[in-house]
Design an enzyme around this catalytic site. Structure first.
Site, short mmCIF file in Angstrom:
data_model
loop_
_atom_site.label_atom_id
_atom_site.label_comp_id
_atom_site.label_asym_id
_atom_site.label_seq_id
_atom_site.Cartn_x
_atom_site.Cartn_y
_atom_site.Cartn_z
N ALA A 142 6.55 -20.08 45.32
CA ALA A 142 6.19 -18.93 44.50
C ALA A 142 6.72 -19.17 43.10
CB ALA A 142 6.77 -17.63 45.06
N ASP A 143 5.93 -18.75 42.12
CA ASP A 143 6.39 -18.87 40.74
C ASP A 143 7.46 -17.83 40.45
OD1 ASP A 143 4.70 -21.00 40.22
OD2 ASP A 143 3.04 -19.67 39.67
N ARG A 144 7.32 -16.67 41.04
CA ARG A 144 8.31 -15.60 40.89
C ARG A 144 8.43 -14.82 42.19
NH1 ARG A 144 9.83 -17.92 37.18
NH2 ARG A 144 9.80 -17.35 34.99
N LYS A 154 0.13 -19.16 42.62
CA LYS A 154 -1.13 -19.68 42.06
C LYS A 154 -2.34 -18.94 42.62
CE LYS A 154 1.05 -22.93 39.96
NZ LYS A 154 2.36 -22.32 40.08
#
Length: 181
Positions: A142-144, A154
């Site tokens: 996860a990006d955040r 994404k």
């Protein structure tokens, strides 16, 4: 100096633990696993081992995924053949991850370098793999991650996780936690 290496070594150890715990969780639910990952969560994107791709590495290192054979040829029969017919315990599937193709460019490089049996899948074919029981578990990064546990990642991650009969894990270390205060 030691102070500049501290964050890297801490994250590397964290990633190894994520990989080991994720692999243990998958092995508890599946004796033989084909695992799918989305985007690049390997050593090129994290601290040397990877988060979600670290789980794939840990499965491979523990013998839960099959071994690569140098004489393999890329063919439809190879890609879609059963693990038994290929002599595999399990293998990794990874998505191309459009629009920037992190999976087809970066994840493929890492899996090939380590000779982990794997197959590139176009993003739109993921639900078919799941419907046909070709994939037994999903690991993503996860990006955040916000404090309530919601994740942002994404394009295409929802499609990967929406097939709710397949166990999945989001694998991240503390660097992606984000407070919305």
């Amino acid at each position: 100096p030691r102070s500049t290496l501290f964050p890297y070594t801490t994250l590397f150890r964290s990633n190894k633990l994520i990989g080991r715990h994720g692999a243990d969780a998958i092995r508890k639910t599946n004796a033989v696993s084909n695992v799918l990952t989305h985007c690049n969560t390997g050593s090129l994107a994290t601290a040397g081992y990877g988060t979600a791709l670290g789980v794939v590495r840990a499965l491979y290192e523990s013998g839960s995924l099959g071994k690569w054979h140098e004489n393999w040829k890329c063919s439809f029969a190879h890609i879609m053949g059963s693990n038994e017919s290929l002599g595999l315990k399990g293998k990794a599937f990874f998505t191309e991850t459009r629009p920037y193709n992190q999976g087809s460019r970066l994840t493929s490089f890492e899996l090939l370098q380590e000779k982990i049996p794997s197959t590139l899948v176009c993003d739109s074919a993921v639900s078919w793999l799941m419907k046909t029981n070709t994939v037994h578990a999903v690991v993503v990064g996860a990006d955040r991650i916000v404090l309530n546990g919601d994740t942002a990642n994404k394009i295409g991650t929802y499609q990967v996780l929406a097939w709710n009969r397949i166990p999945w894990r989001t694998c991240n270390n503390f660097t992606c936690l984000f407070s919305c205060s």
